[in-house]
Enzyme design. Structure first.
Site, PDB file in Angstrom:
ATOM      1  N   ARG A 211       0.837  -1.199   0.000  1.00 21.98           N
ATOM      2  CA  ARG A 211       0.000   0.000   0.000  1.00 21.98           C
ATOM      3  C   ARG A 211       0.876   1.255   0.000  1.00 21.98           C
ATOM      4  O   ARG A 211       1.858   1.330   0.740  1.00 21.98           O
ATOM      5  CB  ARG A 211      -0.933   0.020   1.213  1.00 21.98           C
ATOM      6  CG  ARG A 211      -1.815  -1.216   1.279  1.00 21.98           C
ATOM      7  CD  ARG A 211      -2.803  -1.171   2.407  1.00 21.98           C
ATOM      8  NE  ARG A 211      -3.565  -2.420   2.494  1.00 21.98           N
ATOM      9  CZ  ARG A 211      -4.509  -2.668   3.401  1.00 21.98           C
ATOM     10  NH1 ARG A 211      -4.802  -1.754   4.310  1.00 21.98           N
ATOM     11  NH2 ARG A 211      -5.150  -3.828   3.396  1.00 21.98           N
TER      12      ARG A 211
ATOM     13  N   ARG B 242       1.594   1.651  10.378  1.00 22.62           N
ATOM     14  CA  ARG B 242       1.219   1.898   8.980  1.00 22.62           C
ATOM     15  C   ARG B 242       2.466   1.788   8.120  1.00 22.62           C
ATOM     16  O   ARG B 242       3.349   2.638   8.193  1.00 22.62           O
ATOM     17  CB  ARG B 242       0.567   3.277   8.829  1.00 22.62           C
ATOM     18  CG  ARG B 242      -0.220   3.422   7.532  1.00 22.62           C
ATOM     19  CD  ARG B 242      -0.951   4.758   7.472  1.00 22.62           C
ATOM     20  NE  ARG B 242      -1.961   4.907   8.493  1.00 22.62           N
ATOM     21  CZ  ARG B 242      -3.191   4.388   8.435  1.00 22.62           C
ATOM     22  NH1 ARG B 242      -3.537   3.659   7.387  1.00 22.62           N
ATOM     23  NH2 ARG B 242      -4.055   4.587   9.397  1.00 22.62           N
TER      24      ARG B 242
ATOM     25  N   GLU C 206      -7.127   0.282  14.833  1.00 22.79           N
ATOM     26  CA  GLU C 206      -7.840  -0.728  14.042  1.00 22.79           C
ATOM     27  C   GLU C 206      -6.928  -1.919  13.760  1.00 22.79           C
ATOM     28  O   GLU C 206      -5.805  -1.759  13.289  1.00 22.79           O
ATOM     29  CB  GLU C 206      -8.304  -0.122  12.719  1.00 22.79           C
ATOM     30  CG  GLU C 206      -9.055  -1.099  11.824  1.00 22.79           C
ATOM     31  CD  GLU C 206      -9.283  -0.560  10.424  1.00 22.79           C
ATOM     32  OE1 GLU C 206      -9.503  -1.389   9.520  1.00 22.79           O
ATOM     33  OE2 GLU C 206      -9.212   0.672  10.218  1.00 22.79           O
TER      34      GLU C 206
ATOM     35  N   SER D 199     -11.243  -5.566  10.014  1.00 20.58           N
ATOM     36  CA  SER D 199     -12.581  -5.141   9.615  1.00 20.58           C
ATOM     37  C   SER D 199     -13.270  -6.317   8.950  1.00 20.58           C
ATOM     38  O   SER D 199     -12.627  -7.257   8.477  1.00 20.58           O
ATOM     39  CB  SER D 199     -12.525  -3.938   8.669  1.00 20.58           C
ATOM     40  OG  SER D 199     -11.895  -4.295   7.449  1.00 20.58           O
TER      41      SER D 199
ATOM     42  N   ARG E  33      -0.039  -4.892  12.771  1.00 18.75           N
ATOM     43  CA  ARG E  33      -0.898  -4.389  13.854  1.00 18.75           C
ATOM     44  C   ARG E  33      -0.924  -5.376  15.024  1.00 18.75           C
ATOM     45  O   ARG E  33      -0.971  -4.962  16.188  1.00 18.75           O
ATOM     46  CB  ARG E  33      -2.320  -4.148  13.337  1.00 18.75           C
ATOM     47  CG  ARG E  33      -2.417  -3.163  12.165  1.00 18.75           C
ATOM     48  CD  ARG E  33      -2.312  -1.728  12.609  1.00 18.75           C
ATOM     49  NE  ARG E  33      -2.294  -0.806  11.470  1.00 18.75           N
ATOM     50  CZ  ARG E  33      -3.375  -0.213  10.953  1.00 18.75           C
ATOM     51  NH1 ARG E  33      -4.566  -0.441  11.485  1.00 18.75           N
ATOM     52  NH2 ARG E  33      -3.256   0.628   9.943  1.00 18.75           N
TER      53      ARG E  33
END
Length: 518
Positions: A340, A355, A427, A430, A483
């Site tokens: 990403r 990140r 987070e 999801s 994470r």
């Protein structure tokens, strides 16, 4: 979360007001504008249905040579979604409210205007085809030379006009498709309306750990325990890359193997996916591979991209297929590296492993019947909650508000875990129900099994089979490794600087139960 968006819906005026010159159509991507040249034929701008077939002439329908020089053909879309334009038109108020609630840049008025013009032009094309066929039929019998010549001239005019309008119909269809692709999925009625701050907590698990000493963040722990090397990675690859070292390597492998093993027990088929896919597949899944602020790495000089999530190659595994209802649900747990750009991400909240540009992730994906997707959504979030509870993490599950939903999501649950070193929730996963948004773009259908004792009256090809329906697709994160490393290191640190390995991971760590200072 990998941001999804659509570059479209930004044409400034209705089609009827456009001049023959090429118009510039603006498309928004977060806060960045990208322009796409959408040329319009002057025939479309000035088109009117002829009140009588006999009054049609080539001069009324065919653009002049000068107009043809101005009107360059629209570059057709690489792919077309099976969009239900009639449903959009019949439910325009609902669609408009949904676009507003989701802060979408889709231009519903333009879509409706293009659709109306498409229908009118389609009717006129069909009328001219019928007129041309009628003229051809008249010429089969014996005719006076003068009558035959008149019919020849009429047929020639009809043919020229029909060719011109058929070109316009194709161009109008392409423009309609490009604009309509930007309309987001519909939204579950229970989803809270508003921005991210309006999201509602569904569940809270555990309590924040209490420490009798000053806690360290994962960066300091990684340095003290010799687990990461960001500096060397920055020299080799750039910022937001890292080397994992020593026990951190074992911990990543343990997390991946543990997640796959636990999810596989629940009936999911393990996959390792391609990590380079076609741009069109990225788009069909609802991600935007081009644009200044895109999250996707595109390979220059090709139509391929690096994946940002295994959701993309798994979503494409049954592309352009008709499945049997008896095959559903199809449940996969996929391992991949993810890439990403993290464009626009900066600040202390994104430091360290939180990140990064490249990481490992285990993703769950489900293809199912439409009537089952809500229950599988609940199943996916329950699996996530069981996994994170077994690790001993404190976390909350959120029903995300409309403003935080990507274009494909009908509903999305996020899990945010407490990260004591960062001093906040972050987070970690999801779970999204995308209903038929992706399957309409990927061309994934299933053929329902007829009820027992019910016979299909159809004869010939397709006899005995029910009409196909689009499957629903769902995706959820089982384990995003960076994470999870943040959570484990920060939550299980000890006063002596060591980190305790959760019990469920120890069999995958060769029995190692503590990461100790060297």
């Amino acid at each position: 979360m990998l941001t999804r968006t659509c570059l479209g819906g930004g044409a400034a005026a209705a089609l009827s007001s456009l001049s023959p010159s090429i118009r510039r159509c603006s498309f928004l991507f977060p806060s960045v504008r990208q322009t796409l040249l959408l040329p319009f034929s002057p025939r479309l701008a000035s088109y009117r249905i002829s009140p009588s077939p006999r009054r049609f002439s080539a001069s009324a329908a065919v653009a002049t040579e000068e107009e043809h020089k101005v009107a360059v053909a629209v570059k057709p879309p690489q792919w077309k979604a099976a969009i239900d334009f009639k449903w959009i038109r019949d439910n325009k108020d609902v669609v408009a409210a949904n676009i507003t609630n989701r802060n979408s840049n889709a231009n519903l008025e333009l879509v409706l205007d293009l659709y109306e013009k498409f229908l009118n032009l389609q009717k006129e094309v069909e009328r001219l085809r019928a007129e041309r066929n009628a003229v051809a039929s008249k010429m089969k019998g014996k005719l006076e030379p003068s009558v035959r010549q008149a019919l020849v001239e009429e047929g020639k005019n009809l043919k020229e006009g029909l060719v011109a309008l058929e070109e316009d119909l194709v161009q109008l269809s392409d423009q309609l498709q490009l604009e309509a692709q930007c309309i987001p999925n519909s939204t579950h009625p229970d989803v809270p309306v508003g921005g991210e701050e309006s999201s509602v907590a569904r569940k809270m698990v555990g309590n924040p750990k209490e420490f009798g000493f000053d806690v360290k963040d994962h960066l300091q722990l990684g340095k003290d325990l010799d687990l990461f090397d960001f500096d060397a990675a920055a020299e080799v690859s750039g910022s937001k890359f890292y080397y994992l070292k020593n026990e951190a390597v074992l911990l990543e492998m343990a997390l991946v193997n543990w997640a796959i093993a636990q999810v596989s027990k629940r009936g999911f088929t393990p996959l390792i996916t391609p990590e380079i896919v076609r741009s069109s597949v990225v788009e069909k899944c609802g991600f935007q591979p081009r644009g200044q602020n895109t999250q996707v790495y595109s390979i220059q000089g090709s139509d391929q991209c690096l994946i940002g999530t295994a959701e993309i190659p798994v979503g494409g595994i049954h592309m352009d297929s008709i499945l049997s209802e008896s095959d559903l649900p199809l449940k996969y747990v996929a391992y991949s590296h993810c890439f990403r750009t993290e464009a626009g991400a900066a600040g202390a909240a994104t430091r360290g492993m939180y990140r990064v540009h490249q990481f490992s992730k285990v993703e769950m994906f489900v293809f199912c019947r439409p009537e089952d997707s809500d229950s599988y959504h609940e199943e996916l979030i329950a699996i996530e909650e069981e996994l994170f509870s077994s690790l001993g993490l404190h976390f909350k599950t959120l029903d995300m508000a409309t403003g935080d939903l990507g274009a494909p999501a009908y509903r999305k649950f996020d899990v945010e875990a407490w990260m004591p070193g960062l001093g906040r929730y972050g987070e970690i996963s999801s779970a999204s129900n995308c209903t038929d948004y992706q399957s309409r773009r990927l061309g994934i259908r299933f053929r329902p099994t007829p009820p027992e004792g019910v016979q299909n009256p159809k004869k010939g090809k397709g006899a005995g089979s029910a009409p196909t329906r689009f499957v629903h697709t769902l995706n959820a994160t089982a384990c995003a490794v960076p994470r999870m490393l943040v959570c484990l290191l920060e939550n299980f640190q000890q006063e002596n600087g060591s980190v305790v390995i959760p019990d469920v991971l120890r069999p995958y760590m060769g029995g190692l139960d503590v990461i100790s200072p060297k």
